[in-house]
Design a protein around this motif. Structure first.
Motif, mmCIF file in Angstrom:
data_model
loop_
_atom_site.group_PDB
_atom_site.id
_atom_site.type_symbol
_atom_site.label_atom_id
_atom_site.label_comp_id
_atom_site.label_asym_id
_atom_site.label_seq_id
_atom_site.Cartn_x
_atom_site.Cartn_y
_atom_site.Cartn_z
ATOM 1 N N GLU A 193 0.809 -1.209 0.000
ATOM 2 C CA GLU A 193 0.000 0.000 0.000
ATOM 3 C C GLU A 193 0.850 1.270 0.000
ATOM 4 O O GLU A 193 0.653 2.182 -0.807
ATOM 5 C CB GLU A 193 -0.949 -0.008 1.201
ATOM 6 N N GLN A 218 1.360 3.833 -3.189
ATOM 7 C CA GLN A 218 0.908 5.211 -2.987
ATOM 8 C C GLN A 218 2.031 6.198 -3.294
ATOM 9 O O GLN A 218 1.825 7.203 -3.993
ATOM 10 C CB GLN A 218 0.427 5.390 -1.546
ATOM 11 N N GLU A 248 -6.694 1.404 -6.006
ATOM 12 C CA GLU A 248 -6.856 2.594 -5.179
ATOM 13 C C GLU A 248 -6.086 3.774 -5.756
ATOM 14 O O GLU A 248 -6.558 4.916 -5.716
ATOM 15 C CB GLU A 248 -6.368 2.302 -3.754
ATOM 16 N N ASP A 249 -4.896 3.499 -6.308
ATOM 17 C CA ASP A 249 -4.067 4.581 -6.849
ATOM 18 C C ASP A 249 -4.068 4.604 -8.379
ATOM 19 O O ASP A 249 -3.216 5.252 -8.985
ATOM 20 C CB ASP A 249 -2.641 4.462 -6.308
#
Length: 353
Positions: A15, A19, A56-57
């Motif tokens: 994660e 990110q 998510e990114d």
């Protein structure tokens, strides 16, 4: 585009890594389901985490697979597209798949072929099988063992051949921080890049026909990340340098701002286009010495008349010139970047600490 490599191990903070990479302009992720050093029993759980972080990114996730490795996560080539549910956007297929299986897979998800082993009969067979070539790209290997990486002539010729069929091509450069097990010798595609600065290697790959560059090893030094980030976001090349301590503050301030190489590039110099208009009215006295080896940062003094204030960077060893003052030097790593600076290229000097 630039990509990172993430390997499926329990101690990997996917994660945070993803990110930070996304913030720094990286948009691609490479991972693999058949790394001998990893435990395949953990693949499904780790891949679920990795895919979620990639989504998510908003990063593309390309997964290296084989028929055997798919079995570790209870999938087959007939339902491999289910990996898209986990955030996988493309599959790199290397061995164990037939022409028909690859063509069928490409109807469901983007397919990446082993760039180094594709030949014309193979591509023609794929086309005859009805493959949508827009769903296919090529991806070179990395080579952990020293002296096993590719040589430049073969590499360049292969890329030209693949481009003739409309395929984009990806390759690897080594990292310069943590190196990947088991040999810790870097993960380049080209053998000449095994101990080359990653950003220099990436720039060279672009000149050799590579569309997407991945960092093979797990990490980069902070200064190197900044170079990739500046290039990915602003097409700016950062050059590390040491500047003269006696330098006029007005000249130093300009030096550390973005400028660009002239569109009509000189053979022997990088000529910073904005420097003369900004600094031409400063009275610059000649210095008693003016040695100009490659990588010297120079400013023309009052003896050069209307050229006073022009800042240049020597791209080769030059003879002494009393009309030009040496005001700094590039680091060896940045000197290696000089051959890849194009006409009009945006540049920014960065003081090396």
């Amino acid at each position: 585009m630039f990509g990172i490599s993430i390997y499926l191990s329990n101690d990997n903070d996917f994660e945070t890594t993803i990110q930070q990479a996304s913030k720094n302009g990286f948009s691609l992720i490479f991972s693999s389901l058949h790394i001998p050093e990893e435990n395949p029993a953990n693949y499904h759980q780790l891949l679920t985490r990795l895919g979620a972080a990639a989504k998510e990114d908003n990063m593309q996730l390309i997964l290296d697979i084989s028929t055997e490795s798919l079995a570790h996560i209870d999938l087959t080539i007939d339902n491999a597209e289910r990996l898209t549910e986990l955030g996988v956007t493309g599959l790199r297929v290397d061995y164990g798949l037939t022409i028909d299986e690859i063509a069928k897979l490409a109807t469901k998800i983007k397919v990446y072929l082993n760039a180094s082993t594709i030949d014309e009969p193979f591509l023609k067979s794929l086309l005859q099988a009805g493959i949508d070539i827009s769903q296919v790209e090529a991806f070179h290997n990395y080579y952990p063992k020293p002296h096993t990486g590719l040589d430049v002539p073969f590499f360049k010729q292969t890329n030209e051949f693949l481009h003739s069929y409309g395929l984009k091509v990806a390759a690897f450069v080594p990292g310069d921080e943590e190196k990947r097990q088991p040999l810790f010798e870097g993960l380049p595609t080209l053998e000449k890049h095994r101990h080359t600065h990653p950003f220099v290697a990436a720039l060279e790959l672009e000149t050799l026909g590579i569309d997407h560059v991945y960092i093979g090893d797990p990490s980069l030094q902070t200064q190197t990340i900044e170079q990739f980030s500046a290039f990915a976001k602003e097409q700016t090349i950062l050059l590390d340098c040491e500047l003269s301590k006696e330098l006029d503050s007005r000249i130093q301030q300009h030096l550390l701002q973005p400028d660009n190489n002239r569109m009509d590039p000189a053979r022997d110099l990088i000529r910073l286009e904005k420097s003369r208009p900004a600094l031409g009215k400063i009275d610059i006295a000649p210095l008693p010495t003016n040695v100009r080896p490659i990588g010297s940062i120079l400013i023309d003094n009052q003896l050069f008349g209307r050229y006073q204030g022009e800042i240049t960077i020597a791209t080769r060893d030059l003879p002494d010139e009393p009309k030009s003052n040496t005001i700094g030097h590039l680091t060896p790593e940045s000197i290696a970047i000089l051959p890849f600076i194009k006409p009009g290229q945006i540049l920014r000097l960065r003081q090396y600490n």
